[in-house]
Design a protein around this motif. Sequence first.
Motif, PDB file in Angstrom:
ATOM      1  N   ARG A   1      44.647  31.510  41.562  1.00  0.00           N
ATOM      2  CA  ARG A   1      46.000  31.140  41.157  1.00  0.00           C
ATOM      3  C   ARG A   1      47.039  31.652  42.159  1.00  0.00           C
ATOM      4  O   ARG A   1      46.976  32.807  42.592  1.00  0.00           O
TER       5      ARG A   1
ATOM      6  N   SER B   1      48.673  34.757  41.058  1.00  0.00           N
ATOM      7  CA  SER B   1      47.678  35.669  40.470  1.00  0.00           C
ATOM      8  C   SER B   1      48.102  37.139  40.521  1.00  0.00           C
ATOM      9  O   SER B   1      48.507  37.661  41.572  1.00  0.00           O
ATOM     10  N   LEU B   2      47.941  37.793  39.389  1.00  0.00           N
ATOM     11  CA  LEU B   2      48.212  39.234  39.323  1.00  0.00           C
ATOM     12  C   LEU B   2      47.129  40.013  40.069  1.00  0.00           C
ATOM     13  O   LEU B   2      47.401  41.042  40.698  1.00  0.00           O
ATOM     14  N   ASN B   3      45.897  39.518  39.996  1.00  0.00           N
ATOM     15  CA  ASN B   3      44.806  40.194  40.712  1.00  0.00           C
ATOM     16  C   ASN B   3      45.003  40.110  42.223  1.00  0.00           C
ATOM     17  O   ASN B   3      44.760  41.074  42.946  1.00  0.00           O
TER      18      ASN B   3
ATOM     19  N   SER C   1      44.097  42.758  33.900  1.00  0.00           N
ATOM     20  CA  SER C   1      44.536  41.725  32.962  1.00  0.00           C
ATOM     21  C   SER C   1      45.926  42.069  32.448  1.00  0.00           C
ATOM     22  O   SER C   1      46.267  43.252  32.322  1.00  0.00           O
TER      23      SER C   1
ATOM     24  N   ALA D   1      37.542  33.829  29.432  1.00  0.00           N
ATOM     25  CA  ALA D   1      36.592  33.593  28.334  1.00  0.00           C
ATOM     26  C   ALA D   1      35.534  34.697  28.268  1.00  0.00           C
ATOM     27  O   ALA D   1      34.328  34.432  28.211  1.00  0.00           O
ATOM     28  N   ASN D   2      36.012  35.927  28.327  1.00  0.00           N
ATOM     29  CA  ASN D   2      35.142  37.107  28.228  1.00  0.00           C
ATOM     30  C   ASN D   2      34.156  37.262  29.386  1.00  0.00           C
ATOM     31  O   ASN D   2      33.121  37.930  29.237  1.00  0.00           O
TER      32      ASN D   2
ATOM     33  N   PRO E   1      39.925  39.063  37.395  1.00  0.00           N
ATOM     34  CA  PRO E   1      40.469  38.810  36.064  1.00  0.00           C
ATOM     35  C   PRO E   1      39.316  38.488  35.102  1.00  0.00           C
ATOM     36  O   PRO E   1      38.142  38.527  35.514  1.00  0.00           O
ATOM     37  N   GLU E   2      39.640  38.206  33.879  1.00  0.00           N
ATOM     38  CA  GLU E   2      38.620  37.815  32.891  1.00  0.00           C
ATOM     39  C   GLU E   2      38.988  36.452  32.338  1.00  0.00           C
ATOM     40  O   GLU E   2      40.129  36.232  31.925  1.00  0.00           O
TER      41      GLU E   2
ATOM     42  N   SER F   1      40.684  35.545  41.559  1.00  0.00           N
ATOM     43  CA  SER F   1      41.560  34.484  41.044  1.00  0.00           C
ATOM     44  C   SER F   1      42.056  33.612  42.180  1.00  0.00           C
ATOM     45  O   SER F   1      42.422  34.113  43.247  1.00  0.00           O
TER      46      SER F   1
END
Length: 173
Positions: free
Chosen positions: A11, A14-16, A110, A79-80, A76-77, A9
């Motif tokens: 961002r 970002s959490l990741n 996620s 759109a699948n 992260p994911e 990620s």
Amino acid sequence: MNILAISGSLRTASLNTKLVYALKDAAPPEFKLSVFEGIGNLPHFNPDLDGDEPPTAVQAWRKALQAADGIILCTPEYANGVPGVLKNALDWIVSSGEFVDKPTAVISASPLATGAEKAHDSLLLTLRMMTASIVGSSMIGNVNKKLDADGVWIDEELRSELSGLIGSLSVNK
Ligand SMILES: Cc1cc2nc3c(=O)[nH]c(=O)nc-3n(C[C@H](O)[C@H](O)[C@H](O)COP(=O)(O)O)c2cc1C
């Protein structure tokens, strides 16, 4: 062992990325974990650019992978699937081969309960194609509840699980 960790990620919040930095605090003492932040600088993969002198950002990415004894990818994911920026980074490595037999661990994370399972499976497919040595993987749902705002572990059980995952990078399967 020198471990290189990469978040999928870009961002800022970002959490990741937060998780990847928190891995420093989960790694067994004999592991030195550093984070590679340059995948956002890579150009879109184009084999035409991959000649005698590939773009500087690509050279830096390949060198960082070469210098690592083990790799952790944390995705992260979207759109699948795997975020385009991470898939792009991996596409640059197919021909140069830095993942061949490289001890590699995969984490997907996620805020949803599913733990980004489709991105997780897709990332494993790509890494297996590149013949990485996959030593283990972890799917983390509700990741926003596992670390506090400063990136300190709330979920000690998860920290311990990921410590084991990092440890498995020393076993080249
Ligand atoms: C365009 C878009 C698509 C998303 N698709 C998925 C998805 O398919 N599966 C999922 O688990 N989360 C999905 N999410 C939610 C992300 O998991 C969430 O935004 C997460 O925090 C992103 O990772 P990061 O915090 O490391 O940046 C999506 C988010 C966005 C903005």
